[in-house]
Design a protein around this motif. Structure first.
Motif: not given
Length: 92
Positions: A51-56
């Motif tokens: 959910l939250f670590l797509r960008r990294p």
């Protein structure tokens, strides 16, 4: 590949596992079943990272792709050099 993006992603993934695992270890029943707590923490960490670590993850995979493309270009230039050397020796 930027080493910073790899370190950031790795640290965030570890935190996504260790924080839920630490919270679960506060409960007395889960202290006895630490393996079950580890499985739940892994599932929670996987969910959080999706959910939250797509960008990294995107930054890391882009850096890896660029690094791999650079290796392919250098490999092609090595083949060109070898072909030119073979042609030069055949002309003699």
């Amino acid at each position: 590949m930027k080493i910073r993006s790899a370190v950031v992603y790795t640290v965030l993934r570890l935190l996504a596992f260790l924080v839920p695992f630490g919270i679960m270890m506060l409960f007395p029943i889960l202290r006895e079943y630490y393996l079950l707590a580890a499985v739940f923490a892994a599932l929670i960490g996987l969910s959080l990272s999706m959910l939250f670590l797509r960008r990294p993850l995107e930054d890391l995979s882009t850096g890896l792709a660029e690094r791999r493309a650079g290796r392919r270009e250098s490999a092609a230039s090595d083949e060109d050099v070898e072909d030119a050397a073979a042609d030069a020796s055949a002309d003699r």
